[in-house]
Design a protein around this motif. Structure first.
Motif, PDB file in Angstrom:
ATOM      1  N   ILE A 191      22.425 -37.116 -11.726  1.00  0.00           N
ATOM      2  CA  ILE A 191      21.494 -36.646 -12.752  1.00  0.00           C
ATOM      3  C   ILE A 191      20.360 -37.661 -12.839  1.00  0.00           C
ATOM      4  O   ILE A 191      20.548 -38.853 -12.631  1.00  0.00           O
ATOM      5  CB  ILE A 191      22.218 -36.534 -14.112  1.00  0.00           C
ATOM      6  CG1 ILE A 191      23.416 -35.594 -14.012  1.00  0.00           C
ATOM      7  CG2 ILE A 191      21.283 -36.088 -15.216  1.00  0.00           C
ATOM      8  CD1 ILE A 191      23.081 -34.155 -13.746  1.00  0.00           C
ATOM      9  N   THR A 192      19.172 -37.185 -13.154  1.00  0.00           N
ATOM     10  CA  THR A 192      18.002 -38.057 -13.233  1.00  0.00           C
ATOM     11  C   THR A 192      18.260 -39.173 -14.234  1.00  0.00           C
ATOM     12  O   THR A 192      18.807 -38.940 -15.313  1.00  0.00           O
ATOM     13  CB  THR A 192      16.771 -37.249 -13.651  1.00  0.00           C
ATOM     14  OG1 THR A 192      16.659 -36.106 -12.795  1.00  0.00           O
ATOM     15  CG2 THR A 192      15.514 -38.069 -13.542  1.00  0.00           C
TER      16      THR A 192
ATOM     17  N   ALA B 116       9.643 -25.197 -16.243  1.00  0.00           N
ATOM     18  CA  ALA B 116      10.725 -24.497 -16.938  1.00  0.00           C
ATOM     19  C   ALA B 116      10.808 -23.048 -16.483  1.00  0.00           C
ATOM     20  O   ALA B 116      11.908 -22.513 -16.265  1.00  0.00           O
ATOM     21  CB  ALA B 116      10.514 -24.572 -18.442  1.00  0.00           C
ATOM     22  N   GLU B 117       9.665 -22.415 -16.311  1.00  0.00           N
ATOM     23  CA  GLU B 117       9.658 -21.019 -15.872  1.00  0.00           C
ATOM     24  C   GLU B 117      10.172 -20.890 -14.446  1.00  0.00           C
ATOM     25  O   GLU B 117      10.942 -19.978 -14.130  1.00  0.00           O
ATOM     26  CB  GLU B 117       8.241 -20.451 -15.978  1.00  0.00           C
ATOM     27  CG  GLU B 117       8.155 -18.979 -15.690  1.00  0.00           C
ATOM     28  CD  GLU B 117       6.756 -18.425 -15.896  1.00  0.00           C
ATOM     29  OE1 GLU B 117       6.598 -17.212 -15.711  1.00  0.00           O
ATOM     30  OE2 GLU B 117       5.842 -19.198 -16.228  1.00  0.00           O
TER      31      GLU B 117
ATOM     32  N   LEU C 261      17.211 -29.416 -21.634  1.00  0.00           N
ATOM     33  CA  LEU C 261      18.544 -28.989 -21.223  1.00  0.00           C
ATOM     34  C   LEU C 261      18.575 -28.625 -19.741  1.00  0.00           C
ATOM     35  O   LEU C 261      19.533 -28.944 -19.033  1.00  0.00           O
ATOM     36  CB  LEU C 261      19.008 -27.789 -22.050  1.00  0.00           C
ATOM     37  CG  LEU C 261      19.440 -28.080 -23.470  1.00  0.00           C
ATOM     38  CD1 LEU C 261      19.703 -26.782 -24.214  1.00  0.00           C
ATOM     39  CD2 LEU C 261      20.680 -28.954 -23.474  1.00  0.00           C
ATOM     40  N   GLN C 262      17.526 -27.957 -19.269  1.00  0.00           N
ATOM     41  CA  GLN C 262      17.468 -27.589 -17.855  1.00  0.00           C
ATOM     42  C   GLN C 262      17.494 -28.817 -16.959  1.00  0.00           C
ATOM     43  O   GLN C 262      18.278 -28.892 -16.016  1.00  0.00           O
ATOM     44  CB  GLN C 262      16.189 -26.795 -17.558  1.00  0.00           C
ATOM     45  CG  GLN C 262      16.204 -25.372 -18.015  1.00  0.00           C
ATOM     46  CD  GLN C 262      14.881 -24.689 -17.733  1.00  0.00           C
ATOM     47  OE1 GLN C 262      13.814 -25.298 -17.813  1.00  0.00           O
ATOM     48  NE2 GLN C 262      14.944 -23.410 -17.399  1.00  0.00           N
ATOM     49  N   ARG C 263      16.638 -29.784 -17.241  1.00  0.00           N
ATOM     50  CA  ARG C 263      16.518 -30.918 -16.328  1.00  0.00           C
ATOM     51  C   ARG C 263      17.676 -31.896 -16.436  1.00  0.00           C
ATOM     52  O   ARG C 263      17.914 -32.652 -15.512  1.00  0.00           O
ATOM     53  CB  ARG C 263      15.188 -31.628 -16.507  1.00  0.00           C
ATOM     54  CG  ARG C 263      14.986 -32.323 -17.800  1.00  0.00           C
ATOM     55  CD  ARG C 263      13.638 -32.996 -17.829  1.00  0.00           C
ATOM     56  NE  ARG C 263      13.286 -33.306 -19.207  1.00  0.00           N
ATOM     57  CZ  ARG C 263      12.084 -33.225 -19.698  1.00  0.00           C
ATOM     58  NH1 ARG C 263      11.087 -32.862 -18.923  1.00  0.00           N
ATOM     59  NH2 ARG C 263      11.848 -33.514 -20.950  1.00  0.00           N
TER      60      ARG C 263
ATOM     61  N   SER D 134      20.871 -31.865 -10.763  1.00  0.00           N
ATOM     62  CA  SER D 134      20.696 -33.153 -10.104  1.00  0.00           C
ATOM     63  C   SER D 134      19.210 -33.470  -9.959  1.00  0.00           C
ATOM     64  O   SER D 134      18.344 -32.602 -10.108  1.00  0.00           O
ATOM     65  CB  SER D 134      21.358 -33.131  -8.726  1.00  0.00           C
ATOM     66  OG  SER D 134      20.674 -32.237  -7.875  1.00  0.00           O
ATOM     67  N   ARG D 135      18.954 -34.714  -9.642  1.00  0.00           N
ATOM     68  CA  ARG D 135      17.568 -35.155  -9.474  1.00  0.00           C
ATOM     69  C   ARG D 135      16.906 -34.422  -8.313  1.00  0.00           C
ATOM     70  O   ARG D 135      15.747 -34.021  -8.391  1.00  0.00           O
ATOM     71  CB  ARG D 135      17.539 -36.661  -9.241  1.00  0.00           C
ATOM     72  CG  ARG D 135      16.168 -37.202  -9.017  1.00  0.00           C
ATOM     73  CD  ARG D 135      16.199 -38.678  -8.800  1.00  0.00           C
ATOM     74  NE  ARG D 135      14.879 -39.154  -8.449  1.00  0.00           N
ATOM     75  CZ  ARG D 135      14.579 -40.410  -8.327  1.00  0.00           C
ATOM     76  NH1 ARG D 135      15.479 -41.334  -8.517  1.00  0.00           N
ATOM     77  NH2 ARG D 135      13.366 -40.764  -8.011  1.00  0.00           N
TER      78      ARG D 135
END
Length: 152
Positions: free
Chosen positions: A25-26, A65-66, A120-122, A126-127
């Motif tokens: 994860i970033t 996001a889109e 929440l999405q990011r 994973s990065r």
């Protein structure tokens, strides 16, 4: 004078560390920088002192996001994306008309919800996947895909 060979020397990359960073994860520090920029932009829109950089930060957040939602990562954000897009379009039109750049109440709520959804999405991917979404977004914009609406 004699010609000399100029070889390029590339720095070595630890392939295991590189793979681990891509699969993880970033990191929190990088995410905090993004969060601070987004919060500052939201506050600037709230208090009516937004400029083009704040507007562009929110547009970038909206586009990524889109793209992630259309790719299957959090598709429930799409209605919020549409509301935020309309709010940003109106803010751009107000600025072009010579007024202060700002959004109305429902637009501000949509932008805040969008920031929460995108966070929440990011944090759930994973990065490497997040970077792929950013690249995919820039390619869609540059390639003028049919679903791309130019905000600026």
């Amino acid at each position: 004078m004699r010609k000399r060979c100029k070889r390029k020397v590339y720095g070595l990359v630890n392939p295991i560390l590189h793979a681990l960073q891509g699969a993880a994860i970033t990191d929190v520090a990088a995410l905090n920088k993004l969060r601070v920029r987004e919060v500052r932009a939201l506050e600037a829109f709230q208090f009516g002192r937004a400029d083009l950089r704040d507007w562009q930060d929110l547009v970038d957040m909206l586009n990524i996001a889109e793209t992630m939602a259309r790719g299957g990562i959090g598709p429930e954000v799409l209605p919020v994306c549409e509301q935020a897009q309309e709010a940003l379009l109106q803010a751009g039109e107000r600025q072009r008309a010579g007024k202060r750049m700002g959004v109305d109440g429902p637009g501000l709520v949509a932008l805040r919800e969008l920031a929460e959804y995108h966070d929440l999405q990011r944090t759930s991917v994973s990065r490497a996947e997040y970077e792929r979404a950013i690249t995919r977004t820039s390619n869609r914009i540059r390639g003028a895909a049919p679903e791309v609406k130019v905000l600026g």
